[in-house]
Design an enzyme around this catalytic site. Structure first.
Site, PDB file in Angstrom:
ATOM      1  CE  LYS A   1       2.971 -28.266  12.122  1.00  0.00           C
ATOM      2  NZ  LYS A   1       4.141 -28.421  11.284  1.00  0.00           N
TER       3      LYS A   1
ATOM      4  CG  ASN B   1       1.661 -32.798   1.541  1.00  0.00           C
ATOM      5  OD1 ASN B   1       1.063 -33.148   0.524  1.00  0.00           O
ATOM      6  ND2 ASN B   1       2.831 -32.192   1.505  1.00  0.00           N
TER       7      ASN B   1
ATOM      8  CB  SER C   1       2.545 -31.964  -6.227  1.00  0.00           C
ATOM      9  OG  SER C   1       3.949 -31.834  -6.398  1.00  0.00           O
TER      10      SER C   1
ATOM     11  CE  LYS D   1       1.769 -33.444  -3.029  1.00  0.00           C
ATOM     12  NZ  LYS D   1       2.443 -33.172  -1.822  1.00  0.00           N
TER      13      LYS D   1
ATOM     14  CG  HIS E   1       3.840 -36.575  -6.313  1.00  0.00           C
ATOM     15  ND1 HIS E   1       4.551 -35.769  -5.457  1.00  0.00           N
ATOM     16  CD2 HIS E   1       3.945 -36.008  -7.533  1.00  0.00           C
ATOM     17  CE1 HIS E   1       5.063 -34.755  -6.132  1.00  0.00           C
ATOM     18  NE2 HIS E   1       4.710 -34.877  -7.398  1.00  0.00           N
ATOM     19  CG  ASN E   2       4.999 -35.877  -1.511  1.00  0.00           C
ATOM     20  OD1 ASN E   2       4.508 -35.553  -2.590  1.00  0.00           O
ATOM     21  ND2 ASN E   2       4.974 -35.075  -0.468  1.00  0.00           N
TER      22      ASN E   2
ATOM     23  CD  GLU F   1       8.828 -34.272  -3.738  1.00  0.00           C
ATOM     24  OE1 GLU F   1       7.718 -34.045  -4.246  1.00  0.00           O
ATOM     25  OE2 GLU F   1       9.170 -33.789  -2.639  1.00  0.00           O
ATOM     26  CE1 TYR F   2       9.893 -37.146   1.144  1.00  0.00           C
ATOM     27  CE2 TYR F   2      11.430 -38.399   2.474  1.00  0.00           C
ATOM     28  CZ  TYR F   2      10.435 -37.446   2.372  1.00  0.00           C
ATOM     29  OH  TYR F   2      10.003 -36.809   3.500  1.00  0.00           O
TER      30      TYR F   2
HETATM   31  P1  NBP Z   1       1.892 -24.619   6.996  1.00  0.00           P
HETATM   32  O1  NBP Z   1       1.929 -26.094   6.891  1.00  0.00           O
HETATM   33  O2  NBP Z   1       3.033 -23.908   7.618  1.00  0.00           O
HETATM   34  O3  NBP Z   1       0.545 -24.220   7.789  1.00  0.00           O
HETATM   35  C1  NBP Z   1       0.294 -22.896   8.116  1.00  0.00           C
HETATM   36  C2  NBP Z   1      -1.180 -22.594   8.225  1.00  0.00           C
HETATM   37  O4  NBP Z   1      -1.850 -23.507   9.104  1.00  0.00           O
HETATM   38  C3  NBP Z   1      -1.389 -21.209   8.810  1.00  0.00           C
HETATM   39  O5  NBP Z   1      -2.431 -20.601   8.103  1.00  0.00           O
HETATM   40  C4  NBP Z   1      -1.770 -21.502  10.254  1.00  0.00           C
HETATM   41  O6  NBP Z   1      -2.493 -20.479  10.859  1.00  0.00           O
HETATM   42  C5  NBP Z   1      -2.617 -22.725  10.032  1.00  0.00           C
HETATM   43  N1  NBP Z   1      -2.938 -23.456  11.269  1.00  0.00           N
HETATM   44  C6  NBP Z   1      -2.155 -24.192  12.075  1.00  0.00           C
HETATM   45 BR1  NBP Z   1      -0.349 -24.427  11.827  1.00  0.00          BR
HETATM   46  N2  NBP Z   1      -2.798 -24.729  13.107  1.00  0.00           N
HETATM   47  C7  NBP Z   1      -4.078 -24.309  12.961  1.00  0.00           C
HETATM   48  C8  NBP Z   1      -5.244 -24.523  13.719  1.00  0.00           C
HETATM   49  N3  NBP Z   1      -5.242 -25.311  14.802  1.00  0.00           N
HETATM   50  N4  NBP Z   1      -6.389 -23.915  13.313  1.00  0.00           N
HETATM   51  C9  NBP Z   1      -6.392 -23.120  12.218  1.00  0.00           C
HETATM   52  N5  NBP Z   1      -5.306 -22.900  11.447  1.00  0.00           N
HETATM   53  C10 NBP Z   1      -4.166 -23.486  11.823  1.00  0.00           C
HETATM   54  O7  NBP Z   1       1.581 -23.906   5.590  1.00  0.00           O
HETATM   55  P2  NBP Z   1       1.959 -24.275   4.082  1.00  0.00           P
HETATM   56  O8  NBP Z   1       3.422 -24.475   3.895  1.00  0.00           O
HETATM   57  O9  NBP Z   1       1.237 -23.249   3.294  1.00  0.00           O
HETATM   58  O10 NBP Z   1       1.283 -25.706   3.841  1.00  0.00           O
HETATM   59  C11 NBP Z   1      -0.090 -25.953   3.973  1.00  0.00           C
HETATM   60  C12 NBP Z   1      -0.340 -27.415   3.671  1.00  0.00           C
HETATM   61  O11 NBP Z   1       0.049 -27.677   2.324  1.00  0.00           O
HETATM   62  C13 NBP Z   1       0.453 -28.400   4.524  1.00  0.00           C
HETATM   63  O12 NBP Z   1      -0.317 -29.546   4.759  1.00  0.00           O
HETATM   64  C14 NBP Z   1       1.623 -28.755   3.643  1.00  0.00           C
HETATM   65  O13 NBP Z   1       2.194 -30.000   3.970  1.00  0.00           O
HETATM   66  C15 NBP Z   1       0.968 -28.759   2.276  1.00  0.00           C
HETATM   67  N6  NBP Z   1       1.865 -28.554   1.134  1.00  0.00           N
HETATM   68  C16 NBP Z   1       2.891 -27.688   1.209  1.00  0.00           C
HETATM   69  C17 NBP Z   1       3.735 -27.501   0.125  1.00  0.00           C
HETATM   70  C18 NBP Z   1       4.866 -26.515   0.187  1.00  0.00           C
HETATM   71  O14 NBP Z   1       5.647 -26.457  -0.779  1.00  0.00           O
HETATM   72  N7  NBP Z   1       4.992 -25.733   1.245  1.00  0.00           N
HETATM   73  C19 NBP Z   1       3.494 -28.204  -1.050  1.00  0.00           C
HETATM   74  C20 NBP Z   1       2.411 -29.058  -1.113  1.00  0.00           C
HETATM   75  C21 NBP Z   1       1.611 -29.231  -0.009  1.00  0.00           C
HETATM   76  P3  NBP Z   1      -1.736 -19.345  11.710  1.00  0.00           P
HETATM   77  O15 NBP Z   1      -1.253 -18.330  10.695  1.00  0.00           O
HETATM   78  O16 NBP Z   1      -2.783 -18.777  12.602  1.00  0.00           O
HETATM   79  O17 NBP Z   1      -0.615 -19.985  12.455  1.00  0.00           O
END
Ligand code: NBP
Length: 468
Positions: free
Chosen positions: A76, A103, A129, A184, A187-188, A191-192
């Protein structure tokens, strides 16, 4: 045991899919997640049989990796990234490469790059993305930061990235520091804007013409065959066609009309204000999401405040055709604003961004991929320093003849009381940009009147103040 060539920290949906993607390309991957259970589930589930091994501590992860270590964090954005960096750093050696694929705000990436480079580590902040599906099958990847780090990663990222129709990978080095996350972010923002433009056209056609989801699905599907061909159009057509399994009704009609946001669109607008860039349509999209969130107030107001009934009495086909042309023109205007912002930022932050390269890596894998990006590439090929896409001959010829359609659509939408903030902001941007004279002369006079802020004149040099 063979050492892994790549590590993934954070097994959310993005981290898991990217780890699978890299492993599928032949690079052994080591994975770590704060909550051990998630690692176990991943190894026993999607990662079973793949060249993916699990670590349950950072020292164990560091031990599993070939040097220099290449470790991507997919956690995150915000404090979690700093927490992971602080925990993992003691187990790394100079020359190891840490990659933040989340992000993150580009300013955080600037700070982390400076801190880690001072300690001999290489840091890459990269935009990724494409959502879940892209992460698995090929996203658009926008890395920035240490050039040496990029060189050590290029092979893996190139293998993992989406490929455009001509086979070119959708990844390239964007620039130093936070350049990758900056690109990025914009880009977003774009996208918005495009999502909101599509939503407003949907509103005019559904409320104004009474078109149902099925008919809209056909229409958007047909539009996606032409100039508007893009991922967002394609998924919009799919969405209209999806029926709710319980009720048999179009699912889109059953979804609550409150749009959420994670912040990247807002950051784009905030940064545009800081840099003095005009991003009307992106700003309108952000504020449209905000008013969508005021559901309770809107419900109360809808009983108290009257307006016209959306009911179009003109020629249906004319309005539909105008909507298509208006959408295409306003999408171009949204891209123009985003690229203009990046040109300004490139100078301000010394990123030396290459606009053609950016258009090139957005052609596949990412959410705003569109046929239009080929034209944008060509425009920057003709003129690398192009200040605004609307000045390019191709885009002038695309937008100028369509302005009538945009004006027609807006006149009727506004007459029917349908909010079209993004579409109208696109036209207002276009009209302001092409106006040799704006009413800012009056604004300057007012500023001088109440604040003695002075003004310049059109007929003589110097700075003037009047005792009004
Ligand atoms: P999340 O944004 O929901 O993050 C979940 C991960 O972060 C889990 O592995 C969690 O571990 C870990 N985490 C957190 Br929360 N706090 C932590 C800490 N203090 N220490 C270690 N690990 C920690 O996951 P996601 O949707 O896969 O997105 C990941 C990144 O990619 C984000 O920045 C997001 O904005 C970006 N992104 C997402 C998309 C999309 O479509 N979802 C697209 C492009 C970019 P845990 O399991 O132990 O809680």
């Amino acid at each position: 045991m063979q050492k892994a060539k790549f590590a993934m920290v954070g097994l959310g949906v993005m981290g898991q899919n990217l780890a699978l993607n890299v492993a599928n390309k032949g690079y052994p991957v080591a994975v770590y997640n704060r909550t051990e259970e998630k690692t176990r589930e991943f190894l026993a589930g999607p990662a079973k049989g793949k060249a993916i091994t699990g670590a349950y501590s950072y020292p164990e992860l560091a031990e599993m990796l070939e040097q220099p270590r290449r470790i991507m964090m997919m956690v995150k954005a915000g404090p979690a990234v700093d927490a992971v960096i602080a925990d993992i750093k003691p187990h790394l050696d100079p020359g190891d490469i840490l990659i933040d694929g989340g992000n993150s705000l580009y300013e955080d990436t600037e700070r982390r790059t400076a801190e880690l480079e001072a300690e001999g580590l290489l840091f890459i902040g990269t935009g990724i993305s494409g959502g879940e599906e892209g992460a698995l099958n090929g996203p658009s990847i926008m890395p920035g930061g240490s050039r040496e780090g990029w060189e050590a990663l290029q092979g893996i990222l190139t293998a993992a990235a989406a490929k455009a129709w001509d086979g070119e990978p959708c990844v390239d080095y964007m620039g130093p520091g936070g350049a990758g996350h900056y690109v990025k972010m914009v880009h977003n923002g774009i996208e918005y804007a495009i999502m909101q433009l599509i939503a407003e056209v949907y509103d005019v056609l559904s409320r104004g013409l009474g078109m149902g989801a099925d008919e809209l699905g056909d229409l958007f599907g047909a539009w996606n065959e032409g100039d508007l061909a893009s991922y967002l159009m394609e998924i919009t057509a799919d969405i209209f066609k999806k029926q709710d399994e319980d009720t048999g009704r179009p699912l889109v009609d059953l979804i609550l009309d409150e749009a959420k946001q994670k912040g990247t669109g807002k950051w784009t607008s905030q940064n545009a204000f800081d840099l003095g860039a005009a991003t009307h349509t992106i700003n309108a999209a952000v504020t449209s999401r905000i008013i969508s969130g005021m559901k309770e107030q809107r419900l109360a107001a809808s009983d108290l405040i009257n307006g016209p009934q959306p009911n179009f009495s003109g020629d249906r086909e004319t309005l539909i055709s105008a909507a298509q042309e208006a959408l295409y023109a306003s999408v171009i205007i949204a891209y123009a604003q985003g690229f203009d912002l990046m040109q300004i930022a490139s100078g301000e932050y010394h990123y030396a961004l290459d606009m053609k390269k950016i258009a090139k890596i957005w052609r596949a894998g990412c959410i705003i991929r569109a046929d239009l990006l080929e034209d944008i590439m060509r425009a920057f090929d003709r003129d690398q320093a192009l200040a605004n896409l609307l000045l390019d001959e191709h885009f002038r010829e695309a937008v100028v003849p369509r302005q009538g359609a945009l004006r027609y659509l807006l006149t009727h939408a506004m007459g029917m009381g349908i909010p079209v903030l993004s579409l109208s902001s696109a036209l207002a941007y276009f009209d302001a940009f092409r106006s040799a004279r704006l009413p800012a002369n009056l604004t300057q006079a007012q500023r001088d009147y109440f604040g003695a802020h002075t003004y310049r004149r059109v007929d003589k040099e110097g700075s003037f103040h009047t005792d009004w």
